[in-house]
Design an enzyme around this catalytic site. Structure first.
Site, PDB file in Angstrom:
ATOM      1  N   LEU A  91       0.804  -1.217   0.000  1.00 17.84           N
ATOM      2  CA  LEU A  91       0.000   0.000   0.000  1.00 17.84           C
ATOM      3  C   LEU A  91       0.843   1.275   0.000  1.00 17.84           C
ATOM      4  CD1 LEU A  91      -2.849  -1.066   2.466  1.00 17.84           C
ATOM      5  CD2 LEU A  91      -2.757  -1.240  -0.031  1.00 17.84           C
ATOM      6  N   ASN A 108       3.042  -5.109 -10.249  1.00 18.37           N
ATOM      7  CA  ASN A 108       2.007  -4.963  -9.226  1.00 18.37           C
ATOM      8  C   ASN A 108       0.810  -5.826  -9.604  1.00 18.37           C
ATOM      9  OD1 ASN A 108       0.629  -3.681  -6.942  1.00 18.37           O
ATOM     10  ND2 ASN A 108      -0.602  -2.623  -8.480  1.00 18.37           N
ATOM     11  N   HIS A 110      -3.250  -5.847  -9.256  1.00 19.93           N
ATOM     12  CA  HIS A 110      -4.396  -4.993  -8.931  1.00 19.93           C
ATOM     13  C   HIS A 110      -5.663  -5.838  -9.015  1.00 19.93           C
ATOM     14  CE1 HIS A 110      -6.691  -1.321  -8.444  1.00 19.93           C
ATOM     15  NE2 HIS A 110      -7.487  -1.744  -9.402  1.00 19.93           N
ATOM     16  N   ASP A 151      -1.497   2.685 -11.460  1.00 20.47           N
ATOM     17  CA  ASP A 151      -2.130   1.592 -12.232  1.00 20.47           C
ATOM     18  C   ASP A 151      -2.146   1.880 -13.730  1.00 20.47           C
ATOM     19  OD1 ASP A 151      -2.655   0.332  -9.784  1.00 20.47           O
ATOM     20  OD2 ASP A 151      -4.624   1.277  -9.604  1.00 20.47           O
TER      21      ASP A 151
END
Length: 208
Positions: A91, A108, A110, A151
């Protein structure tokens, strides 16, 4: 052998999926050098220790400002000589200095199908709350490279998961983890470790 640093903030279920993948041979040519958490109480650190992996806490609370923390985090990762940084439920906002140091070498996971339900404010249960509030019928997970945006980096793998009537955010979160996250994160690492992923003009090409 691809050397990884795995960054985590909580329980480390995706970390466990990676550890299991290495142990079971679905991830080849890769090893975890260190697990780093911004949270000293993260259970992920215990998971790492149980498997003989070095576990470290680098917390913003221990530094005068964010810049000092960012620099310390980067230096800690660099000290292990890793080839790939894996964000597995991390986070912490990844600072520009780290993105610059590891271009297309940070990935990452998501818990949605990017570009839906992603970007600033969409993390953890908030993603699944957004999915249910909008009433979409299909969600899923995305593994992507990390760039300077939130993102917005090149997408490596995605897997769809059905949203079911009566789902709560917690129930949906669990299904997305089990049916997508824990499958595509190990798969993406295996592809990268075996030289099958390249980024061309901002898009990922997977070699056969």
């Amino acid at each position: 052998m691809l050397k990884m640093a795995v960054l985590v903030s909580g329980g480390g279920t995706n970390l466990q999926a990676i550890i299991d993948g290495i142990n079971q041979g679905t991830i080849t040519n890769a090893k975890i050098e260190v697990v780093i958490s911004n949270n000293a109480n993260a259970y992920a650190l215990e998971r790492a220790k149980k498997h003989g992996i070095e576990a470290k806490c680098v917390s913003p609370k221990n530094f005068a400002d964010r810049e000092a923390f960012n620099q310390a985090l980067l230096e800690t990762i660099q000290s292990y000589g890793v080839d790939l940084v894996v964000l597995a439920g991390c986070l912490v906002v990844i600072p520009k200095c780290m993105v610059d140091a590891y271009p297309n070498k940070i990935i990452n996971i998501h818990p949605a199908l990017i570009p839906s339900f992603c970007g600033t404010g969409y993390y953890g249960l908030k993603v699944h709350e957004g999915v249910l509030a909008r009433g979409v019928k299909v969600t899923g997970a995305t593994v992507h490279f990390v760039d300077a945006g939130t993102d917005t980096g090149p997408i490596i793998l995605q897997k769809a998961v059905e949203v079911q009537q009566g789902d709560t955010p917690e129930v949906l979160q669990r299904r997305v983890m089990e049916q997508a996250e824990w499958i595509i994160m190990p798969k993406a690492i295996d592809l990268i470790a075996n030289g099958k992923v390249e980024v061309v003009d901002g898009l990922v090409k997977i070699k056969e």
